[in-house]
Design an enzyme around this catalytic site. Structure first.
Site, PDB file in Angstrom:
ATOM      1  N   ARG A  57      32.710  56.923  31.379  1.00  0.00           N
ATOM      2  CA  ARG A  57      33.662  56.333  32.329  1.00  0.00           C
ATOM      3  C   ARG A  57      33.022  56.024  33.679  1.00  0.00           C
ATOM      4  O   ARG A  57      33.427  55.105  34.378  1.00  0.00           O
ATOM      5  CB  ARG A  57      34.867  57.284  32.509  1.00  0.00           C
ATOM      6  CG  ARG A  57      35.752  56.943  33.676  1.00  0.00           C
ATOM      7  CD  ARG A  57      37.138  57.537  33.575  1.00  0.00           C
ATOM      8  NE  ARG A  57      37.175  58.961  33.283  1.00  0.00           N
ATOM      9  CZ  ARG A  57      36.835  59.945  34.116  1.00  0.00           C
ATOM     10  NH1 ARG A  57      36.376  59.672  35.313  1.00  0.00           N
ATOM     11  NH2 ARG A  57      36.932  61.194  33.741  1.00  0.00           N
ATOM     12  N   TYR A 110      48.361  33.838  41.553  1.00  0.00           N
ATOM     13  CA  TYR A 110      48.573  34.137  40.123  1.00  0.00           C
ATOM     14  C   TYR A 110      49.789  35.057  40.007  1.00  0.00           C
ATOM     15  O   TYR A 110      49.890  36.056  40.717  1.00  0.00           O
ATOM     16  CB  TYR A 110      47.299  34.819  39.616  1.00  0.00           C
ATOM     17  CG  TYR A 110      47.299  35.271  38.183  1.00  0.00           C
ATOM     18  CD1 TYR A 110      47.401  34.355  37.145  1.00  0.00           C
ATOM     19  CD2 TYR A 110      47.158  36.617  37.869  1.00  0.00           C
ATOM     20  CE1 TYR A 110      47.378  34.780  35.826  1.00  0.00           C
ATOM     21  CE2 TYR A 110      47.120  37.049  36.550  1.00  0.00           C
ATOM     22  CZ  TYR A 110      47.236  36.128  35.526  1.00  0.00           C
ATOM     23  OH  TYR A 110      47.210  36.558  34.230  1.00  0.00           O
ATOM     24  N   ASP A 182      40.735  35.672  44.692  1.00  0.00           N
ATOM     25  CA  ASP A 182      40.680  35.476  43.245  1.00  0.00           C
ATOM     26  C   ASP A 182      39.868  34.202  43.028  1.00  0.00           C
ATOM     27  O   ASP A 182      40.340  33.093  43.283  1.00  0.00           O
ATOM     28  CB  ASP A 182      42.103  35.344  42.672  1.00  0.00           C
ATOM     29  CG  ASP A 182      42.112  35.254  41.148  1.00  0.00           C
ATOM     30  OD1 ASP A 182      41.130  34.723  40.583  1.00  0.00           O
ATOM     31  OD2 ASP A 182      43.103  35.679  40.534  1.00  0.00           O
ATOM     32  N   LYS A 207      38.179  34.698  31.436  1.00  0.00           N
ATOM     33  CA  LYS A 207      38.222  33.239  31.394  1.00  0.00           C
ATOM     34  C   LYS A 207      36.817  32.680  31.144  1.00  0.00           C
ATOM     35  O   LYS A 207      36.321  32.796  30.050  1.00  0.00           O
ATOM     36  CB  LYS A 207      38.849  32.711  32.695  1.00  0.00           C
ATOM     37  CG  LYS A 207      40.192  33.413  33.048  1.00  0.00           C
ATOM     38  CD  LYS A 207      41.305  33.081  32.075  1.00  0.00           C
ATOM     39  CE  LYS A 207      42.492  34.027  32.118  1.00  0.00           C
ATOM     40  NZ  LYS A 207      43.190  34.157  33.358  1.00  0.00           N
TER      41      LYS A 207
HETATM   42  C1  LIG Z   1      44.099  35.161  33.808  1.00  0.00           C
HETATM   43  C2  LIG Z   1      44.013  35.303  35.269  1.00  0.00           C
HETATM   44  C3  LIG Z   1      43.955  36.565  35.860  1.00  0.00           C
HETATM   45  C4  LIG Z   1      44.107  37.840  35.066  1.00  0.00           C
HETATM   46  O1  LIG Z   1      43.115  38.054  34.138  1.00  0.00           O
HETATM   47  P1  LIG Z   1      43.394  38.907  32.808  1.00  0.00           P
HETATM   48  O2  LIG Z   1      42.036  39.180  32.308  1.00  0.00           O
HETATM   49  O3  LIG Z   1      44.249  38.062  31.922  1.00  0.00           O
HETATM   50  O4  LIG Z   1      44.111  40.167  33.227  1.00  0.00           O
HETATM   51  C5  LIG Z   1      43.804  36.624  37.229  1.00  0.00           C
HETATM   52  N1  LIG Z   1      43.736  35.517  37.987  1.00  0.00           N
HETATM   53  C6  LIG Z   1      43.808  34.292  37.457  1.00  0.00           C
HETATM   54  C7  LIG Z   1      43.721  33.116  38.351  1.00  0.00           C
HETATM   55  C8  LIG Z   1      43.964  34.141  36.091  1.00  0.00           C
HETATM   56  O5  LIG Z   1      44.068  32.926  35.564  1.00  0.00           O
END
Ligand SMILES: *Cc1c(COP(=O)(O)O)cnc(C)c1O
Length: 390
Positions: A57, A110, A182, A207
């Site tokens: 961890r 988001y 983000d 992503k």
């Molecule tokens: C998908 C997404 C997230 C969250 O990511 P996960 O891995 O699905 O938890 C955060 N910010 C943006 C802009 C996203 O498209």
């Protein structure tokens, strides 16, 4: 070294691993220590914020390889890997606030980030104010004495407003707040957050970094000053990722540059074509000269990924929209984006925005343009418009 060289070499040391090109996948919980003295030494190093391999961890060699690679590529101090993008966001937001504090969050954020602010952060006694994503340096007027974080996301992943991040960062820093971003849309390759005043950069590695729709991953890279609160909070919350998912992130990272180039090319080509369609009111893609944030995109960004939205003209009800979307053959209907395949989703920003009302006129449809041939994608989209009936 240039970025393309870094994404190939960062976080790898074949000589330390029998000449094997990629970092091995270490499945681990217990990591045996050679002596009590060494165990204590590692404990002290960990307390100083150093990366140590003491326990699954706390950090294993596979997660450290990805974290080292990301920090180097993004140009930050250190990086921490999380089991999802949302875990990364929630932990980062928690790391710098306490009861009685205030955070400023863009209204284009988001949506699950908004749920975290309105849910757990609120229960912790932290107040959130949502602001107009186009506010720029005007953010200064909203900063309070107890404001700890100004949260930005550019472009917004549904409505694609661009933000003047250097101007926001200047105002935030002057008031003693940190800037958290983000940066999922642009990836570390198309936006360099630490050169633009960001202190904490967050990615849904799920992503483009994983890039193949087969793993969940979050990544947070910070400046040196912002590192300790992030690391300590992540470890208090027990955040860690298994080595197989980390490995998929490392593997995806190596081809990020070539994949993004194609996503950008295909995305722009389809976006330009959509601009000409009579059914479309406007295309929300910052790489198009007609986009209100195009100048900021040109000034601050090095490219565009394959995610953008369109707004349909009015007069298309939910049934028409379902006919268009449900019949697509190449555009899968689903959450997420950043994999090799094209996706579509419809969203209703008017239902969740609070600081800046969203006006259609018609429904908003978001596309992720994958690596398919754009001719085939255009044909699929054309047939969809025919089903829509305009
Ligand atoms: C998908 C997404 C997230 C969250 O990511 P996960 O891995 O699905 O938890 C955060 N910010 C943006 C802009 C996203 O498209």
């Amino acid at each position: 070294m240039k970025q393309d060289t870094k994404i190939v070499s960062a976080g790898r040391d074949p000589e330390a691993n029998l000449g094997i090109v990629n970092p091995p996948v270490y499945h681990t919980s217990t990591i045996l220590q050679p002596s009590l003295g060494e165990m204590r030494r590692k404990g002290e190093a960990r307390a100083r914020g150093e990366s140590v391999t003491m326990y699954g961890r706390i950090g294993h060699p596979t997660s450290l390889a990805l974290e080292d690679a990301m920090a180097e590529i993004e140009g930050g101090y250190r990086c921490f890997a999380f089991p999802s993008g949302l875990a990364a966001i929630a932990t980062a937001l928690t790391a710098y606030v306490g009861s009685g504090d205030h955070v400023l969050v863009t209204d284009s954020v988001y949506r699950p980030t908004r749920s975290y602010c309105d849910g757990l952060l609120k229960r912790m006694g932290v107040e959130t104010t949502y602001y107009d994503p186009l506010i720029g340096g005007g953010i200064a007027d909203l900063i309070q004495e107890n404001t700890k974080i100004v949260y930005v996301e550019a472009p917004g992943s549904q409505t694609f407003e661009m933000q003047d991040i250097p101007a926001i960062a200047e105002a935030a820093h002057a008031a003693g707040a940190i800037v958290m971003m983000d940066n999922t849309w642009a990836t570390p390759l198309y936006f360099r957050p630490f050169e633009k005043g960001v202190d904490v950069s967050i990615h849904a590695g799920t992503k483009y970094i994983v890039g193949h729709s087969d793993a969940m991953l979050g990544l947070v890279t910070t400046t040196e000053t912002a590192w300790n609160p992030l690391r300590a909070t992540a470890q208090m919350l027990g955040q860690c990722v298994g080595p197989d998912d980390v490995y998929l992130g490392l593997r995806g990272l190596r081809t990020l540059s070539v994949r993004l180039e194609r996503h950008m090319k295909n995305g722009l080509e389809i976006a330009r074509w959509l601009e000409e369609r009579p059914e479309v009111d406007r295309v929300l893609h910052p790489g198009l000269p007609g986009h209100p944030g195009h100048d900021i995109w040109k000034r601050d960004f090095l490219g565009a990924s394959g995610l953008f939205s369109i707004v349909l003209k009015e007069g298309h009800d939910d049934d028409a929209l379902a006919r268009m979307i449900d019949g697509y053959e190449l555009f899968g209907l689903g959450a997420s984006w950043g994999g090799y395949e094209s996706l579509v989703i419809s969203q209703k920003p008017e239902q969740y925005r609070t600081a800046t009302p969203w006006r259609g006129p018609g429904p908003l449809v978001r596309y992720h343009i994958g690596l398919e041939d754009p001719d085939d994608l255009r044909e699929d989209l054309s047939k969809g418009f025919a089903r829509l009936g305009s």
